[in-house]
Motif scaffolding. Structure first.
Motif, mmCIF file in Angstrom:
data_model
loop_
_atom_site.group_PDB
_atom_site.id
_atom_site.type_symbol
_atom_site.label_atom_id
_atom_site.label_comp_id
_atom_site.label_asym_id
_atom_site.label_seq_id
_atom_site.Cartn_x
_atom_site.Cartn_y
_atom_site.Cartn_z
ATOM 1 N N GLU A 94 0.843 -1.192 0.000
ATOM 2 C CA GLU A 94 0.000 0.000 0.000
ATOM 3 C C GLU A 94 0.881 1.245 0.000
ATOM 4 O O GLU A 94 0.984 1.952 1.005
ATOM 5 C CB GLU A 94 -0.967 -0.005 1.199
ATOM 6 N N PRO A 95 1.527 1.549 -1.123
ATOM 7 C CA PRO A 95 2.440 2.691 -1.182
ATOM 8 C C PRO A 95 1.686 4.014 -1.358
ATOM 9 O O PRO A 95 0.490 4.036 -1.656
ATOM 10 C CB PRO A 95 3.289 2.395 -2.419
ATOM 11 N N THR A 96 2.413 5.115 -1.188
ATOM 12 C CA THR A 96 1.861 6.439 -1.438
ATOM 13 C C THR A 96 2.362 7.027 -2.759
ATOM 14 O O THR A 96 1.980 8.139 -3.122
ATOM 15 C CB THR A 96 2.225 7.399 -0.283
ATOM 16 N N ASP A 97 3.180 6.280 -3.479
ATOM 17 C CA ASP A 97 3.720 6.722 -4.771
ATOM 18 C C ASP A 97 4.009 5.465 -5.586
ATOM 19 O O ASP A 97 4.613 4.519 -5.074
ATOM 20 C CB ASP A 97 5.010 7.530 -4.539
ATOM 21 N N ILE A 98 3.552 5.429 -6.837
ATOM 22 C CA ILE A 98 3.770 4.230 -7.662
ATOM 23 C C ILE A 98 4.681 4.498 -8.853
ATOM 24 O O ILE A 98 4.714 3.724 -9.816
ATOM 25 C CB ILE A 98 2.429 3.639 -8.146
ATOM 26 N N SER A 99 5.449 5.598 -8.803
ATOM 27 C CA SER A 99 6.324 5.944 -9.935
ATOM 28 C C SER A 99 7.287 4.809 -10.279
ATOM 29 O O SER A 99 7.529 4.527 -11.464
ATOM 30 C CB SER A 99 7.114 7.216 -9.616
ATOM 31 N N ALA A 100 7.814 4.148 -9.271
ATOM 32 C CA ALA A 100 8.786 3.076 -9.506
ATOM 33 C C ALA A 100 8.143 1.834 -10.103
ATOM 34 O O ALA A 100 8.845 0.970 -10.654
ATOM 35 C CB ALA A 100 9.494 2.725 -8.197
ATOM 36 N N LEU A 101 6.811 1.742 -10.025
ATOM 37 C CA LEU A 101 6.096 0.571 -10.546
ATOM 38 C C LEU A 101 5.506 0.812 -11.931
ATOM 39 O O LEU A 101 4.953 -0.108 -12.538
ATOM 40 C CB LEU A 101 4.962 0.189 -9.587
ATOM 41 N N TRP A 102 5.620 2.044 -12.429
ATOM 42 C CA TRP A 102 4.928 2.388 -13.671
ATOM 43 C C TRP A 102 5.512 1.643 -14.856
ATOM 44 O O TRP A 102 6.722 1.436 -14.950
ATOM 45 C CB TRP A 102 4.974 3.890 -13.906
ATOM 46 N N ARG A 103 4.619 1.232 -15.785
ATOM 47 C CA ARG A 103 5.010 0.493 -16.985
ATOM 48 C C ARG A 103 4.312 1.087 -18.188
ATOM 49 O O ARG A 103 3.256 1.702 -18.079
ATOM 50 C CB ARG A 103 4.608 -0.990 -16.847
ATOM 51 N N LYS A 104 4.905 0.860 -19.356
ATOM 52 C CA LYS A 104 4.368 1.431 -20.595
ATOM 53 C C LYS A 104 3.073 0.772 -21.054
ATOM 54 O O LYS A 104 2.385 1.308 -21.927
ATOM 55 C CB LYS A 104 5.417 1.336 -21.709
ATOM 56 N N ASP A 105 2.736 -0.387 -20.480
ATOM 57 C CA ASP A 105 1.509 -1.078 -20.900
ATOM 58 C C ASP A 105 0.339 -0.837 -19.959
ATOM 59 O O ASP A 105 -0.741 -1.409 -20.155
ATOM 60 C CB ASP A 105 1.761 -2.578 -21.032
ATOM 61 N N LEU A 106 0.487 0.022 -18.954
ATOM 62 C CA LEU A 106 -0.554 0.184 -17.947
ATOM 63 C C LEU A 106 -1.634 1.156 -18.404
ATOM 64 O O LEU A 106 -1.350 2.237 -18.921
ATOM 65 C CB LEU A 106 0.045 0.658 -16.619
#
Length: 258
Positions: A94-106
């Motif tokens: 349950e993070p407060t930022d998902i920048s590190a998880l972002w993908r080009k297919d999302l």
């Protein structure tokens, strides 16, 4: 905090990680589901088949973190107070930022939220106990099944607000004007008829007391897709944490149908 862009800025800076009920009350808030493009078509059909709990406000292009239809500066990676990360249907973070998880297919789906019609209810003179007490709204899984689409299926999730009988009738009239944010209630009264056994034990959010002269009033809830995600078990998915919504630049009155 009443201005949408200001609230998003505070959230983006990591200075607010709680629920958004009552914040920027003039503005439309949205539930969020982020899925890989491979699952996005099935989920889009799920929303179309279940418009009451899943009224779509916006769908992004794959890999696009911006949502220009909802706000000029929105970054979906940073602008929710708290996210939920799911892997194969299991909640893993349950993070407060998902920048590190972002993908080009999302692909991002933003779904209407009942917080948006709360302003209209309060303007009509109806008191909302969870707002007065600074709590998140109570949410419950029901025995009502949603219509499946591909792997997505599961129970309808509802929010509950206790109201006196006359206020409940008025709430039906007011919220019927807002079909893009769940519209009129789906049930009023005996919770056992929709599979809820204990109003003091919500599945999500905070419990509020129902007084002897009040009725529990239930609206379809945008947390419903999270129950469907648990059933579908996609390899990767991100959602909002219950009550921690995306605050948009749209005004609630723009969604009124009459």
């Amino acid at each position: 905090m009443n201005h949408a862009a200001h609230v998003r800025g505070v959230i983006r800076q990591g200075r607010w990680a709680s629920h958004t009920s009552g914040l920027a009350s003039d503005h439309v808030q949205g539930n969020v589901v982020i899925l890989p493009a491979a699952e996005a078509c099935d989920f889009l059909r799920y929303c179309q088949r279940n418009p009451k709990p899943c009224p779509l406000l916006a769908v992004s292009e794959p890999g696009q973190a911006a949502l220009p239809a909802l706000g000029a500066d929105i970054d979906i990676c940073t602008d929710l107070p708290r996210y939920r990360v799911w892997r194969h249907g299991e909640l893993v973070d349950e993070p407060t930022d998902i920048s590190a998880l972002w993908r080009k297919d999302l692909v991002t789906f933003v779904i209407g939220c009942s917080f948006s019609f709360e302003q209209a209810l309060m303007e009509a003179g109806l008191k909302l106990r969870h707002v007065e007490q600074g709590k998140n709204v109570a949410m419950f899984r029901t025995s009502i099944a949603t219509e499946a689409a591909g792997p997505f299926k599961g129970p309808l999730v509802v929010t509950m607000r206790p109201l006196k009988a006359a206020a409940a009738i008025r709430a039906v009239q007011v919220t019927s004007r807002f079909p893009n944010v769940h519209g009129a209630p789906v049930h009023i009264g005996d919770p056992s008829l929709i599979g809820i056994t204990d109003l003091s034990m919500p599945d999500y959010g905070d419990a509020v007391e129902v007084m002897p002269d009040e009725l529990p009033v239930f609206w379809a809830c945008g947390v419903t897709p999270q129950a469907a995600i648990q059933q579908a078990r996609p390899e990767f998915c991100i959602t909002h944490a219950p009550g921690a919504m995306l605050i948009t630049d749209l005004f609630n009155n723009q969604l009124a149908s009459f």
